[in-house]
Structure formats: structure tokens, C-alpha cells
Design an enzyme around this catalytic site. Structure first.
Site, short mmCIF file in Angstrom:
data_model
loop_
_atom_site.label_atom_id
_atom_site.label_comp_id
_atom_site.label_asym_id
_atom_site.label_seq_id
_atom_site.Cartn_x
_atom_site.Cartn_y
_atom_site.Cartn_z
N TYR A 71 0.81 -1.21 0.00
CA TYR A 71 0.00 0.00 0.00
C TYR A 71 0.85 1.27 0.00
O TYR A 71 0.35 2.35 -0.30
CB TYR A 71 -0.92 0.04 1.22
CG TYR A 71 -1.91 -1.09 1.34
CD1 TYR A 71 -2.10 -2.01 0.32
CD2 TYR A 71 -2.68 -1.23 2.50
CE1 TYR A 71 -3.00 -3.05 0.46
CE2 TYR A 71 -3.60 -2.27 2.63
CZ TYR A 71 -3.75 -3.17 1.61
OH TYR A 71 -4.65 -4.20 1.76
N HIS A 126 0.89 -11.52 2.26
CA HIS A 126 -0.26 -10.86 1.63
C HIS A 126 -1.00 -11.77 0.65
O HIS A 126 -2.22 -11.65 0.46
CB HIS A 126 0.23 -9.61 0.88
CG HIS A 126 -0.82 -8.59 0.67
ND1 HIS A 126 -0.55 -7.25 0.51
CD2 HIS A 126 -2.18 -8.67 0.61
CE1 HIS A 126 -1.67 -6.57 0.34
NE2 HIS A 126 -2.67 -7.41 0.39
#
Length: 302
Positions: A71, A126
Site C-alpha cells: 500500500y 499478503h
């Protein structure tokens, strides 16, 4: 008999509500984690800081704050949670760092630096695959093992209180179980009434893995679903609150995202709702009719 049946339903509903409000005690006592939190995907800068700080203020009992290396906003998250002792930060190792054991360690050290921490609260892999590889590549399996061993070692070294995975299917977990010495503490997955993840919840529970839900609103698409709207009208609450509370009553914790401070605070108030058996049965029909993903499909990764 009808009265007894109603009493049992009420008792179950109250039990589910109490569970939804209690913090999560992760396996082996590694950490106690808040039940609800704020997502920060595609957020950053002043917007992120404003929303996260408002959420922290609204949840003095504790708040999950979800970020990820991919991110590129961990420094902003650090600004938002600075001085707050009840924010529990979740971050994730990028698929780009799944190349090797050392790459995973470097990713975690980068998160420690950007989050300005000496120990991460919770770090996840992730994605079950490495970037730049075709989904059917056998290399995903070996890279998952190397990546998990890196997290296990960093947990032992005290650099992460808890470790886990994200977007892992039952198959991915079953394969990893053959080699892990520490089972994941958490599996973060897309979850909502149109993707109830019942089988995966059962598998995670059998391993002592807590399930954390993301995208409970189906990227906003479920807010206008007739079943959700009807339940919201019965409870005099918002459709978003219904969807968040549904995840909590399934035993999961829940990450919900909004760039609006008012909507975010409202979403977090879902923790106090009381969905009864009738409400849950109505929402259950959505997943029976057909399942639907709004995010990535990890089933494609070997």
C-alpha cells in the site's frame, strides 16, 4: 415448545453478540487483538491520518489498523497511530518480496522502519503466490514455504508478536501445515454473505487460526442487496453495519474501509448490533443462491 425455541434463539443471539464485542485472544496467548478495524488500501497522507485518528477516537476499547507493504502508506499509518496504545497494526509482506527468505526478512524490516516500531503487532503474507510468476507455477509452493519460515524466525526473534497469512485457501493451508513449525495465528480473507467462507472457517478453526474478514461490504455492491436492506430496516441501522456485524457473529474479526470519517465511525458502531436467528437466516440465503468474489481469487494460485 414454541416459547422454548424462541428462548434458545434469543440466548444464541446474545451469545453471538457478546462474542462479537470481545477482543480476540490469538493462539498461544501471543496477543489480544481488537475485533474491528479500519482498512487503508488506496489511502494515504492527510486523508488516511484523519480517518484513522477518528476511528481510534471512536474505539477507545481497541482498534485494528490494516496496512500493507504494497500500500506504500505505512509511514502515514505510523503518523496516525502515534501516541495511541490501543491501536493494533496489521501489515503484510508484498508478493514482490516472496522471492526468497531474505527478501521476506527485508520486507518485514522495512515495515518496522516505516511504522517506527521495534516489534510488529501482526504481519501476514499478503498473497499465496509470488509476483511475476504464472498462477500455475510450481515455484509458488516453494516460495510460500521459504516465506513462512522467514516469518516463523522473525516471530521467534521477537520482531513480530503474531504472524499469519492472507488470501490462503484450504488447499494452501493444508500444504503449509506439512512444513510449518508455527501455525499462522491469522488468515485474512475476503468474506461477506455472498462469500461466507464456511469451509475455510472450519479449517482455520481446526488449526487454531483466527479468521479476519476484509471487504465485508463487497466493495459497496452489497449495500443495496434486498436482504441486507431488509435486515437494516428491521434493526434501524445501516446496511454497512449489518454486513460488518454479520462477519463478527461468524466469529471473525473485521476490517472495513471508508474515506469518510462519518461513515467509518458509523461502520465501527456495528459491534454493538444484535442480529437474531431470523436476520442471520435471511443473510445466509445470499450465499446459498450463488457465491461472488469482489477481490482477487487466490484459488487460481497453485
Amino acid at each position: 415448545r414454541e416459547g422454548i425455541h424462541v428462548d434458545i434463539q434469543v440466548a444464541r443471539s446474545r451469545q453471538n453478540t457478546r462474542m462479537a464485542m470481545e477482543p480476540v485472544r490469538l493462539r498461544d496467548g501471543v496477543a489480544t487483538m481488537p475485533r474491528v478495524g479500519v482498512g487503508t488500501y488506496r489511502m494515504g497522507g492527510e486523508e488516511l491520518v484523519r480517518v484513522v485518528r477518528a476511528a481510534i477516537k471512536a474505539r477507545p476499547e481497541g482498534l485494528l489498523v490494516d496496512t500493507a507493504r504494497a500500500y506504500r502508506n505505512e509511514s502515514d499509518v505510523a503518523d496516525a497511530v502515534e501516541g495511541c496504545s490501543h491501536a493494533f497494526v496489521v501489515t503484510k509482506v508484498s508478493p514482490r518480496a516472496m522471492g526468497s527468505y531474505e527478501d521476506v526478512r527485508a520486507s518485514v524490516h522495512g515495515s518496522l522502519q516505516d511504522l517506527r516500531k521495534t516489534q510488529l503487532d501482526l504481519v501476514l503474507l499478503h498473497w499465496p503466490g509470488a509476483s511475476k510468476l504464472p498462477p500455475e507455477s510450481q515455484l509458488h509452493r516453494t516460495k510460500r514455504v521459504d516465506a513462512w519460515r522467514a516469518l516463523e524466525d522473525m516471530h521467534r526473534e521477537g520482531l513480530a508478536r503474531a504472524i499469519g497469512v492472507s488470501n490462503f485457501t484450504e488447499r494452501h493451508l493444508m500444504e503449509l501445515e506439512k512444513v510449518w513449525s508455527i501455525a499462522p495465528h491469522v488468515n485474512q480473507v475476503e468474506m461477506h454473505p455472498m462469500l461466507p467462507q464456511d469451509a475455510l472457517l472450519g479449517t482455520c478453526s481446526s488449526f487454531g487460526i483466527h479468521t479476519m474478514a476484509y471487504s465485508p461490504l463487497g466493495q459497496g455492491a452489497l449495500l443495496k442487496e434486498s436482504s441486507v436492506v431488509r435486515v437494516a430496516e428491521r434493526l434501524n441501522c445501516t446496511p454497512a453495519q449489518v454486513l460488518v456485524n454479520w462477519c463478527l457473529q461468524k466469529g471473525a474479526s473485521c476490517i472495513v474501509k471508508s474515506a469518510s470519517v462519518d461513515r467509518m465511525v458509523s461502520n465501527l458502531e456495528a459491534i454493538g448490533l444484535d442480529l437474531d436467528e431470523k436476520d442471520l437466516e435471511e443473510l445466509k440465503k445470499m450465499g446459498k443462491e450463488h457465491t461472488l468474489r469482489f477481490c482477487w481469487d487466490p484459488e487460481t494460485i497453485l
